[in-house]
Design a protein around this motif. Structure first.
Motif, mmCIF file in Angstrom:
data_model
loop_
_atom_site.group_PDB
_atom_site.id
_atom_site.type_symbol
_atom_site.label_atom_id
_atom_site.label_comp_id
_atom_site.label_asym_id
_atom_site.label_seq_id
_atom_site.Cartn_x
_atom_site.Cartn_y
_atom_site.Cartn_z
ATOM 1 N N PHE A 91 0.839 -1.188 0.000
ATOM 2 C CA PHE A 91 0.000 0.000 0.000
ATOM 3 C C PHE A 91 0.881 1.249 0.000
ATOM 4 C CE2 PHE A 91 -2.795 -3.111 2.173
ATOM 5 C CZ PHE A 91 -3.879 -3.061 1.311
ATOM 6 N N VAL A 218 -4.165 0.671 -8.951
ATOM 7 C CA VAL A 218 -3.868 -0.632 -8.346
ATOM 8 C C VAL A 218 -3.535 -1.596 -9.475
ATOM 9 C CG1 VAL A 218 -4.702 -2.537 -6.918
ATOM 10 C CG2 VAL A 218 -5.478 -0.203 -6.432
ATOM 11 N N SER A 231 -0.703 -0.947 -4.643
ATOM 12 C CA SER A 231 -1.779 0.038 -4.602
ATOM 13 C C SER A 231 -1.244 1.417 -4.250
ATOM 14 C CB SER A 231 -2.834 -0.384 -3.571
ATOM 15 O OG SER A 231 -3.819 0.616 -3.426
ATOM 16 N N MET A 273 -9.600 -7.475 -3.713
ATOM 17 C CA MET A 273 -8.145 -7.505 -3.894
ATOM 18 C C MET A 273 -7.546 -8.719 -3.211
ATOM 19 S SD MET A 273 -7.399 -3.416 -3.311
ATOM 20 C CE MET A 273 -5.608 -3.622 -3.140
#
Length: 716
Positions: A91, A218, A231, A273
């Motif tokens: 992330f 993403v 992401s 995801m």
């Protein structure tokens, strides 16, 4: 292979807020099935984490400290693991770090530009996608509108629940991925697919006057047999994590209400995801309606009820009740819901309440429970640890809990403890005819950790009778050996028993972990008809079961011992004072939950199908009574004769007879396991290269597989 560990990087560079939010979200989505384990760089460098890891997650933060901490050996191991079938989820900064090149705010004072050796995504992550990022404020944050390509996820359309294609997701500082499509700056790669795009135009960090449409937010990358999802967004952030007062810029003043209105969509995007990566998501984490209140708060802990179980005599019961009440003091003039507010000042403020009598009276008024068990803080500050519940991090934050003193006439009813019947448990304990083990019974539907609650609250611990057992249906921060978490789904029996053990040479304290594990296995197999239930012991403190192949992928082996999976474990902590050990014997064992591996009741069903028998399933209450009673039976003999008389029984149950191990610190010398030292608990082995040479083996302290990291010392 059943992989149980989701590893979350917690080393240098991690953003405190991003880390805390990520842990809470992963626990809500995955804790039914996986252990969420923070890992430092040294763990990734030195320990055998790969064989048990289902996924590695890199949170938001700063990319350069990640580079400094993980370049070289760690990146080599991560990449090899992913290529072999592992899963990487990054992330924000974790997305920059997992790319082949990071270009963050080029040409500005914040510039970070350079190639990245992990390179799971072969192209460049270029950011920030939107201007205005600040390390010290939320000025760069926004509820970014993104467009989801649902077909690219390759999962059932049912998972989306007719959600719109464009949703709002929290964004702050992330990049976009140059994939070779419209951007034309990287060669196309058939192993990269775009899952989500920024729906609103982002600007080019190299020239903010240029707008870029449909920039990839993403991406999913095939890496050998594995997968990496990177992401630029933060779908792990829920609206109710955020303080509205932090967002005062024109572009983010409505951030919290926008995210609130799209929260269910966000949850299903994150679930998609994870499912796209082959991670099993708790369906309950996806069911909240849009805009639901407090959708991602951790569950609150519930009151702990305590009652005499095997204790005999009115005087003994009265003395304990008096001690617990007497240690608490009235907190000023404050009363909650009309009840006296008595508080035992310990690591936590323990509110001591006497149960009410009468069939229609509530044992603890709901208003009192709500006042004491306030929701956990939603706004972490300062450091990753400060954002976690106090009971998990062991900080100075006292926290609150409620201890409800009950007699057998004032036990909680099914409305208050619907998932565990204290009265039935006490009945089984009395039928088992033990005395000390399980003398008093404590029960919480939801707690932090049965072990930590007793370990940290030392004043309470000193007041409890010997043999008190603390049980919970759900542990929010269950503990395993070392840094491991313990997966605590409903159906797992998890308890901690307080035992005061004299310092006796013939009964060494180190052997009690083997005794409680042996008791857990033998308590089932000693029942008439249950002798064939395939429960086993793995040194030093794991409980395993042999699976019967059924074609179910969840029944795949989880160990080097073919056909065996872990279903339980033991954790022992101790203190010593005045020639006496105070031990907390923690035990968790899957009684009724088929996930994450298998359970005693599934083994019983398979045994019935295989043999045509009709053995009854085991209730949580009966299993607790049988284990504690069996432990007392073994313990009484252990006090006099030590562990030597139990060796044959232990060997009948363990997995290691004639197993061969490699002694890394002896030039990779191969040795065969011959037994267990009954006084020190070490593995005894004999060299295969030199049969005249014997060693005793002890663990090297790694948290993942004891038999992959053994330290040898010459046997005398």
């Amino acid at each position: 292979m059943v992989l149980l560990n989701v590893l979350v990087y917690s080393g240098p560079g991690v953003g405190p807020t991003a880390y805390a939010y990520l842990l809470r979200t992963l626990r809500q989505f995955l804790s039914h099935r996986y252990a969420i384990i923070p890992v430092e760089p040294e763990t990734l460098r030195k320990e055998p984490w790969e064989s048990k890891a289902a996924m590695l997650v890199i949170p938001g933060g700063r990319d350069l400290p990640y580079v400094a901490s993980m370049n070289g050996e760690i990146n080599r191991r991560i990449k090899a693991w992913v290529q072999g079938g592992g899963r990487y989820l990054g992330f924000c900064a974790g997305g920059y770090y997992g790319s082949g090149r990071c270009e963050f705010e080029p040409g500005t004072p914040l510039e970070v530009v350079g190639d990245r050796e992990l390179a799971l995504f072969p192209g460049t992550c270029l950011g920030c996608a939107y201007p205005g990022y600040s390390y010290k404020t939320e000025d760069g944050a926004r509820a970014a509108e993104v467009s989801i390509d649902k077909d690219a996820f390759g999962i059932s359309a049912v998972a989306w629940n007719d959600d719109p294609d464009k949703v709002r997701i929290y964004y702050n500082g992330g990049g976009f991925f140059l994939t070779g499509d419209r951007l034309g700056r990287q060669p196309a790669d058939s192993n990269v697919s775009v899952l989500v795009r920024y729906a609103s135009d982002v600007s080019d960090p190299r020239d903010r006057s240029k707008r870029i449409a449909d920039a990839p937010a993403v991406v999913s990358c095939k890496v050998g047999a594995g997968i990496a999802v990177l992401s630029g967004l933060h779908p792990e952030y829920a609206w109710d994590f955020l303080a509205p007062s932090s967002y005062c810029q024109p572009h983010n003043r409505q951030l919290v209400p926008l995210l609130r209105n799209h929260d269910a969509y966000r949850r299903r995007l994150l679930g998609a995801m994870l499912a796209h990566m082959g991670i099993e998501v708790d369906p309950d984490a996806l069911l909240d309606d849009v805009g639901s209140e407090h959708s991602m708060r951790m569950p609150a802990t519930t009151p702990t009820f305590i009652a005499p179980a095997r204790a005999s005599g009115v005087a003994e019961v009265a003395a304990t009740m008096y001690s617990l009440n007497g240690a608490a003091t009235t907190r000023g003039e404050v009363q909650v819901a009309g009840m006296s507010d008595m508080v035992l000042r310990d690591e936590q403020d323990i509110h001591v309440v006497s149960a009410c009598s009468g069939d229609k009276a509530r044992r603890v008024p709901r208003e009192y429970q709500n006042a004491v068990h306030a929701p956990l803080s939603l706004h972490p500050v300062v450091s990753p640890d400060s954002a976690l519940p106090a009971i998990e991090r062991g900080s100075g934050d006292r926290g609150h809990s409620t201890l409800v003193l009950c007699t057998q006439d004032t036990l909680p009813d099914a409305k208050e403890t619907p998932r565990f019947d204290m009265g039935l448990a006490i009945k089984y304990m009395q039928l088992a005819k033990a005395h000390t083990a399980g003398s008093w019974l404590m029960y919480s539907d939801t707690t932090g950790s049965t072990q930590t609650f007793l370990e940290k609250n030392t004043k309470l611990q000193a007041l409890l009778p010997n043999g008190t057992v603390n049980v919970a249906t759900i542990q929010l921060t269950g503990r395993g050996r070392g840094r491991n978490a313990w997966v605590s789904p409903v159906g797992c029996l998890q308890f901690t028993m307080l035992l005061r053990h004299p310092n006796l040479k013939q009964a060494p304290v180190v052997m009690l972990q083997y005794l409680i594990a042996l008791a857990a296995v033998e308590s089932v197999k000693a029942q008439p008809g249950y002798e064939g239930i395939p429960l086993r012991l793995k040194w030093p403190n794991d409980i395993y079961a042999m699976l019967q192949p059924s074609g179910d992928s969840s029944d795949s082996p989880d160990s080097s011992e073919s056909g065996f999976v872990k279903i339980g474990g033991v954790l022992v902590s101790s203190s010593y004072k005045a020639s006496e050990f105070t031990l907390l014997l923690g035990c968790g064992i899957n009684v009724a939950n088929a996930l994450p591996t298998t359970s005693i009741n599934k083994l019983i069903r398979q045994h019935n199908e295989r043999t045509g028998s009709s053995l009854a399933a085991m209730s949580m209450e009966k299993a607790l009574a049988l284990i504690t009673a069996k432990f007392e039976e073994l313990y009484r003999q252990f006090l006099v004769q030590g562990f030597e008389p139990f060796l044959k029984l232990y060997y009948r149950n363990w997995l290691h007879s004639d197993q061969v191990v490699t002694l890394v610190d002896q030039g990779r010398e191969r040795a065969k396991i011959t037994g267990l030292c009954p006084t020190a608990g070490l593995l005894q082995v004999r060299s295969l290269d030199n049969p005249g040479r014997a060693y005793n083996l002890q663990p090297d302290g790694n948290s993942f597989d004891m038999l992959q990291g053994l330290i040898s010392r010459k046997a005398t």
